[in-house]
Design a protein around this motif. Structure first.
Motif, PDB file in Angstrom:
ATOM      1  N   LYS A   1      32.377  40.835  29.043  1.00  0.00           N
ATOM      2  CA  LYS A   1      31.690  40.999  30.266  1.00  0.00           C
ATOM      3  C   LYS A   1      32.559  40.708  31.327  1.00  0.00           C
ATOM      4  O   LYS A   1      32.683  41.354  32.352  1.00  0.00           O
ATOM      5  CB  LYS A   1      30.272  40.130  30.249  1.00  0.00           C
ATOM      6  CG  LYS A   1      29.475  40.423  29.279  1.00  0.00           C
ATOM      7  CD  LYS A   1      28.467  39.436  29.238  1.00  0.00           C
ATOM      8  CE  LYS A   1      27.322  39.820  28.012  1.00  0.00           C
ATOM      9  NZ  LYS A   1      26.333  38.814  28.030  1.00  0.00           N
ATOM     10  N   GLN A   2      33.525  39.682  31.599  1.00  0.00           N
ATOM     11  CA  GLN A   2      34.608  39.231  32.462  1.00  0.00           C
ATOM     12  C   GLN A   2      35.569  40.588  32.711  1.00  0.00           C
ATOM     13  O   GLN A   2      35.933  40.918  33.536  1.00  0.00           O
ATOM     14  CB  GLN A   2      35.005  37.946  32.238  1.00  0.00           C
ATOM     15  CG  GLN A   2      34.163  36.733  32.409  1.00  0.00           C
ATOM     16  CD  GLN A   2      33.564  36.957  34.079  1.00  0.00           C
ATOM     17  OE1 GLN A   2      32.328  37.158  34.193  1.00  0.00           O
ATOM     18  NE2 GLN A   2      34.383  36.493  34.983  1.00  0.00           N
ATOM     19  N   ALA A   3      35.991  40.810  31.436  1.00  0.00           N
ATOM     20  CA  ALA A   3      37.038  41.617  31.312  1.00  0.00           C
ATOM     21  C   ALA A   3      36.393  43.020  31.823  1.00  0.00           C
ATOM     22  O   ALA A   3      37.062  43.943  32.639  1.00  0.00           O
ATOM     23  CB  ALA A   3      37.447  41.829  29.968  1.00  0.00           C
ATOM     24  N   ARG A   4      35.125  43.393  31.550  1.00  0.00           N
ATOM     25  CA  ARG A   4      34.469  44.781  31.994  1.00  0.00           C
ATOM     26  C   ARG A   4      34.562  44.742  33.442  1.00  0.00           C
ATOM     27  O   ARG A   4      34.649  45.700  34.273  1.00  0.00           O
ATOM     28  CB  ARG A   4      33.345  44.882  31.432  1.00  0.00           C
ATOM     29  CG  ARG A   4      32.719  46.171  31.696  1.00  0.00           C
ATOM     30  CD  ARG A   4      31.175  46.320  31.057  1.00  0.00           C
ATOM     31  NE  ARG A   4      31.153  46.494  29.589  1.00  0.00           N
ATOM     32  CZ  ARG A   4      30.850  45.347  28.804  1.00  0.00           C
ATOM     33  NH1 ARG A   4      30.144  44.449  29.382  1.00  0.00           N
ATOM     34  NH2 ARG A   4      30.701  45.553  27.731  1.00  0.00           N
ATOM     35  N   LYS A   5      34.045  43.568  34.163  1.00  0.00           N
ATOM     36  CA  LYS A   5      33.835  43.304  35.375  1.00  0.00           C
ATOM     37  C   LYS A   5      35.311  43.650  36.466  1.00  0.00           C
ATOM     38  O   LYS A   5      35.235  44.261  37.122  1.00  0.00           O
ATOM     39  CB  LYS A   5      33.438  41.987  35.932  1.00  0.00           C
ATOM     40  CG  LYS A   5      31.969  41.805  35.607  1.00  0.00           C
ATOM     41  CD  LYS A   5      31.378  40.587  36.113  1.00  0.00           C
ATOM     42  CE  LYS A   5      30.038  40.216  35.827  1.00  0.00           C
ATOM     43  NZ  LYS A   5      29.520  38.627  36.282  1.00  0.00           N
ATOM     44  N   GLY A   6      36.490  43.099  35.701  1.00  0.00           N
ATOM     45  CA  GLY A   6      37.707  43.122  36.092  1.00  0.00           C
ATOM     46  C   GLY A   6      38.160  44.529  36.142  1.00  0.00           C
ATOM     47  O   GLY A   6      38.732  44.960  37.301  1.00  0.00           O
TER      48      GLY A   6
ATOM     49  N   THR B   1      37.128  46.953  25.385  1.00  0.00           N
ATOM     50  CA  THR B   1      37.306  45.789  26.162  1.00  0.00           C
ATOM     51  C   THR B   1      37.599  44.784  25.411  1.00  0.00           C
ATOM     52  O   THR B   1      38.478  43.917  25.986  1.00  0.00           O
ATOM     53  CB  THR B   1      35.856  45.774  26.783  1.00  0.00           C
ATOM     54  OG1 THR B   1      35.648  46.840  27.359  1.00  0.00           O
ATOM     55  CG2 THR B   1      36.100  44.483  28.092  1.00  0.00           C
TER      56      THR B   1
ATOM     57  N   GLN C   1      36.522  46.727  39.082  1.00  0.00           N
ATOM     58  CA  GLN C   1      36.965  46.546  40.244  1.00  0.00           C
ATOM     59  C   GLN C   1      38.253  46.747  40.713  1.00  0.00           C
ATOM     60  O   GLN C   1      38.662  46.953  41.862  1.00  0.00           O
ATOM     61  CB  GLN C   1      36.974  44.720  40.667  1.00  0.00           C
ATOM     62  CG  GLN C   1      35.708  44.105  40.526  1.00  0.00           C
ATOM     63  CD  GLN C   1      35.735  42.682  40.508  1.00  0.00           C
ATOM     64  OE1 GLN C   1      36.875  41.876  40.254  1.00  0.00           O
ATOM     65  NE2 GLN C   1      34.678  42.066  40.358  1.00  0.00           N
TER      66      GLN C   1
ATOM     67  N   VAL D   1      40.882  41.457  25.199  1.00  0.00           N
ATOM     68  CA  VAL D   1      40.640  39.992  25.535  1.00  0.00           C
ATOM     69  C   VAL D   1      41.734  39.264  24.698  1.00  0.00           C
ATOM     70  O   VAL D   1      41.842  39.578  23.608  1.00  0.00           O
ATOM     71  CB  VAL D   1      39.241  39.535  24.942  1.00  0.00           C
ATOM     72  CG1 VAL D   1      39.158  38.179  24.867  1.00  0.00           C
ATOM     73  CG2 VAL D   1      38.120  40.349  25.897  1.00  0.00           C
TER      74      VAL D   1
ATOM     75  N   PHE E   1      31.285  36.590  26.623  1.00  0.00           N
ATOM     76  CA  PHE E   1      31.479  36.249  28.297  1.00  0.00           C
ATOM     77  C   PHE E   1      32.760  37.009  28.514  1.00  0.00           C
ATOM     78  O   PHE E   1      32.993  37.498  29.777  1.00  0.00           O
ATOM     79  CB  PHE E   1      31.557  34.543  28.281  1.00  0.00           C
ATOM     80  CG  PHE E   1      32.093  34.171  29.810  1.00  0.00           C
ATOM     81  CD1 PHE E   1      31.237  34.240  30.652  1.00  0.00           C
ATOM     82  CD2 PHE E   1      33.573  33.758  29.938  1.00  0.00           C
ATOM     83  CE1 PHE E   1      31.687  33.864  31.916  1.00  0.00           C
ATOM     84  CE2 PHE E   1      33.883  33.601  31.018  1.00  0.00           C
ATOM     85  CZ  PHE E   1      33.002  33.431  32.003  1.00  0.00           C
ATOM     86  N   ASN E   2      33.826  36.790  27.545  1.00  0.00           N
ATOM     87  CA  ASN E   2      35.119  37.354  27.742  1.00  0.00           C
ATOM     88  C   ASN E   2      35.092  38.675  27.996  1.00  0.00           C
ATOM     89  O   ASN E   2      35.617  39.387  28.891  1.00  0.00           O
ATOM     90  CB  ASN E   2      36.086  36.844  26.781  1.00  0.00           C
ATOM     91  CG  ASN E   2      36.491  35.389  26.729  1.00  0.00           C
ATOM     92  OD1 ASN E   2      36.289  34.751  27.573  1.00  0.00           O
ATOM     93  ND2 ASN E   2      36.882  34.989  25.797  1.00  0.00           N
TER      94      ASN E   2
ATOM     95  N   SER F   1      25.640  44.749  27.385  1.00  0.00           N
ATOM     96  CA  SER F   1      25.620  43.368  27.389  1.00  0.00           C
ATOM     97  C   SER F   1      25.166  43.001  26.252  1.00  0.00           C
ATOM     98  O   SER F   1      25.793  41.896  25.753  1.00  0.00           O
ATOM     99  CB  SER F   1      24.608  42.926  28.797  1.00  0.00           C
ATOM    100  OG  SER F   1      24.778  41.314  28.649  1.00  0.00           O
TER     101      SER F   1
END
Length: 261
Positions: A252-257, A195, A260, A199, A249-250, A225
């Motif tokens: 975690k956001q990339a993982r969420k994306g 991940t 989805q 980034v 943060f980046n 996390s």
């Protein structure tokens, strides 16, 4: 035409009548040895015959299910027991037959598809053995996904996305591994690194250099996390505040994306 399995259990010592079905799993030595001990003592139960279908070779049969039992019988010199399937038997049939006996592992599916000559699965096995990355990590590296679903593997739709990127990434992980006492090839660590590489403000060489110079910053964590937070501490170690990167943060956001999609 629907498959029809005859009720009669047949028996023979003419082992050369049978041909292994190429889509089936290979037998594992430990399982074969355990089965041989049982069959030596108890024989081959009529309730668990192997399933075969008439082969294109005259008088021979393709073994659809029961390869390990057949191998054990051959080595013990006892009769092989079998029932015949008549009708059109597909690769899906063999998976359904085996599922009634014992659930396949992910590796079973990978090996089966590789045995059929499916190039992405052949590549996956070779990559796993060449780099010692383990199956789950190899799947993630080659698919470019943090988590490649079991259903994709089972359905035969796994694909290698970018071999060059996968090799580059696994070599990064090997460099990290050589600098620390822990195992960087663990699933969650690998997922976090995959991940992080996606980034935009992550510099791989800086991260590897930081790990090499400060190996004690790498600690054994199991939560995704927490590992992302550790990556940020390592990456920003001794950087001025203005130059620090919000890497956790980046990631975690990339993982969420990714989840989805």
């Amino acid at each position: 035409m629907a498959d029809k399995i005859e009720a009669k259990v047949r028996s023979t010592k003419h082992y050369d009548k049978f041909i292994a079905f190429r889509g089936n799993r290979g037998h594992k030595p430990a399982r074969l040895a355990k089965l041989m001990l049982s069959m030596k003592e108890n024989g081959w139960f009529n309730s668990l015959p192997m399933t075969v279908k008439p082969s294109k070779s005259d008088g021979k049969f393709d073994v659809m299910d029961g390869h390990t039992r057949f191998a054990a019988a051959q080595q013990l010199g006892i009769p092989a027991k079998y029932v015949i399937v008549n009708g059109e038997v597909t690769e899906e049939t063999i998976y359904l037959i085996n599922a009634t006996q014992k659930n396949w592992s992910v590796l079973d599916y990978v090996e089966s598809y590789a045995n059929q000559g499916r190039k992405h699965y052949v590549t996956l096995l070779k990559f796993m053995h060449d780099h010692g990355a383990g199956l789950s990590n190899s799947i993630s590296l080659l698919s470019g996904k943090q988590v490649c679903g079991r259903d994709e593997i089972k359905a035969g739709i796994f694909e290698v996305v970018d071999m060059e990127w996968a090799i580059e990434t696994v070599n990064h992980l090997k460099r990290i591994n050589s600098a620390i006492t822990l195992n960087a090839m663990k699933g969650k660590f690998v997922e976090a690194y995959l991940t992080a590489r996606k980034v935009s403000d992550f510099n791989e060489e800086r991260f590897i250099d930081q790990v090499t110079k400060n190996p004690d910053l790498v600690i054994d964590l199991h939560n995704a996390s927490d590992i992302a937070d550790m990556f940020e501490r390592i990456y920003n170690y001794r950087l001025s505040v203005k130059n620090q990167v919000p890497l956790a943060f980046n990631i975690k956001q990339a993982r969420k994306g990714s989840k989805q999609k």
